[in-house]
Design an enzyme around this catalytic site. Sequence first.
Site, PDB file in Angstrom:
ATOM      1  N   SER A 177     -10.581   4.366 -11.407  1.00 12.81           N
ATOM      2  CA  SER A 177      -9.768   4.759 -10.255  1.00 12.81           C
ATOM      3  C   SER A 177     -10.559   5.312  -9.080  1.00 12.81           C
ATOM      4  CB  SER A 177      -8.696   5.759 -10.683  1.00 12.81           C
ATOM      5  OG  SER A 177      -9.295   6.880 -11.306  1.00 12.81           O
ATOM      6  N   HIS A 205      -4.803   0.266 -11.919  1.00  7.97           N
ATOM      7  CA  HIS A 205      -5.273  -0.342 -10.663  1.00  7.97           C
ATOM      8  C   HIS A 205      -5.498  -1.841 -10.781  1.00  7.97           C
ATOM      9  CE1 HIS A 205      -5.737   3.550  -8.742  1.00  7.97           C
ATOM     10  NE2 HIS A 205      -6.208   3.977  -9.895  1.00  7.97           N
ATOM     11  N   LYS A 238       1.588   1.725  -8.266  1.00  9.46           N
ATOM     12  CA  LYS A 238       0.483   1.342  -7.388  1.00  9.46           C
ATOM     13  C   LYS A 238       0.781  -0.011  -6.731  1.00  9.46           C
ATOM     14  CE  LYS A 238      -2.249   4.833  -9.325  1.00  9.46           C
ATOM     15  NZ  LYS A 238      -2.859   5.400 -10.495  1.00  9.46           N
TER      16      LYS A 238
HETATM   17  C1  LIG Z   1      -2.774   6.710 -11.117  1.00 10.14           C
HETATM   18  C2  LIG Z   1      -3.275   6.566 -12.487  1.00 10.14           C
HETATM   19  C3  LIG Z   1      -2.520   7.013 -13.563  1.00 10.14           C
HETATM   20  C4  LIG Z   1      -1.263   7.804 -13.380  1.00 10.14           C
HETATM   21  O1  LIG Z   1      -0.216   6.999 -12.947  1.00 10.14           O
HETATM   22  P1  LIG Z   1       1.021   7.665 -12.180  1.00 10.14           P
HETATM   23  O2  LIG Z   1       2.072   6.625 -12.249  1.00 10.14           O
HETATM   24  O3  LIG Z   1       0.545   7.953 -10.805  1.00 10.14           O
HETATM   25  O4  LIG Z   1       1.380   8.904 -12.912  1.00 10.14           O
HETATM   26  C5  LIG Z   1      -2.992   6.774 -14.839  1.00 10.14           C
HETATM   27  N1  LIG Z   1      -4.158   6.126 -15.037  1.00 10.14           N
HETATM   28  C6  LIG Z   1      -4.924   5.708 -14.012  1.00 10.14           C
HETATM   29  C7  LIG Z   1      -6.216   5.004 -14.300  1.00 10.14           C
HETATM   30  C8  LIG Z   1      -4.513   5.929 -12.699  1.00 10.14           C
HETATM   31  O5  LIG Z   1      -5.273   5.551 -11.684  1.00 10.14           O
END
Ligand SMILES: *Cc1c(COP(=O)(O)O)cnc(C)c1O
Length: 390
Positions: A177, A205, A238
């Site tokens: 991330s 992602h 995302k």
């Molecule tokens: C953003 C993210 C999460 C958390 O997801 P949310 O829906 O924002 O709670 C978990 N794992 C990774 C690798 C992330 O980038």
Amino acid sequence: MFDFKKELLDLEEKRLRRQLKTLESQQDSWFVVDGKRVLNLCSNNYLGLANDKRIKKASISAIKKYGCGSGASRLVCGNMILHKELEEKIAKFKKTESALVFNSGYTANLGIISALVGRGDVVFCDKLNHASIIDAIILSRTELRRYPHKDSFTLEELIKKSENFNKKLIVTDSVFSMDGDIAALKDLINLSKKYNCLLMIDEAHATGVLGKNGRGALEYLGLENEKENIIQMGTLSKAFGGFGAYVCGSKDLIEYLINKSRAFIYTTALPPAVIAANIKALEIVQSSKNLRIKLKKNISFFKNGLKFLGFSVTDDETPIIPLIIGDAKLTMEFSKKLFKERIFVQGIRPPTVPQGLARLRITLMATHTKKDLEFALAKIKKVAKELCLI
Ligand SMILES: *Cc1c(COP(=O)(O)O)cnc(C)c1O
């Protein structure tokens, strides 16, 4: 007595105090932040779906038909026909037997990992895995073995030394991330088979972004024939532009999680508006190859531009582009100056990234135009020169 003021001053002195910025418009490639219209270079809304007309319409229809609240947890009476529809469609999209929706990526990781492993077990975790994975491991009371970033050799050494544990789990972000690079999934698959470990990947992602059809890193790397052995988790917050998360895999895995995952059991179901938006977003993600093609073009154009300016960037085809500055103070100065030039990109500091590796985390969207990206490169060049970084 706990001295909040002193704690905050400590953070301030280390330049680690965080402050909220307020968005006053819709989440888009340009938006209004703290009264200023700026180019958005820091959202995870990679395909630009967070403000999509078709999704908004689907969401509004769901409110009209099903109301605003879901009323209870899924196992009590909050499990609506919409949840079922979304889960069936996710399983079909990912070509797995079954899928289960969680309320966020953070809680999905807590709920999945703590249901899979516990005392007497061991988890092997890449050093740069997302914070929610670390928190999940702590919650599970499992032994934690962290291996250096993408270092499959050290990972194997650690696994060999772990014969005394019961269950073994390898867990990794598929796209990291804060660095935007892709995990060595082939190695992890081989190791998980050789040493009889569970393997879980976090596709937060990658879902919607990687692979011709947006199915994620396994599709992108040509490893989908291995998916039977992999627990795949991903988010809907995302590239989907919505909210929530999923896990997919075998029917038995999903049934097990419904019975054992506390983060699934003890929380109210996501409301109709959110689920209907996710269903529509999934439809668009599947049918809109052109969005992924545009995003890829933007990534390649922007990375080349940064290289030309003298920044070092990797060749990973992901929309997360870290500009490593190192010093936290200088990073925040860079971000602040860019904001004055109408470019919004956040500085990322410890503890989110390791000490000495503070950075601007630039993220691109399919809806950025070439003109937007040229504007951003010109401003980055200007500010980097002012700060003597190039
Ligand atoms: C953003 C993210 C999460 C958390 O997801 P949310 O829906 O924002 O709670 C978990 N794992 C990774 C690798 C992330 O980038």
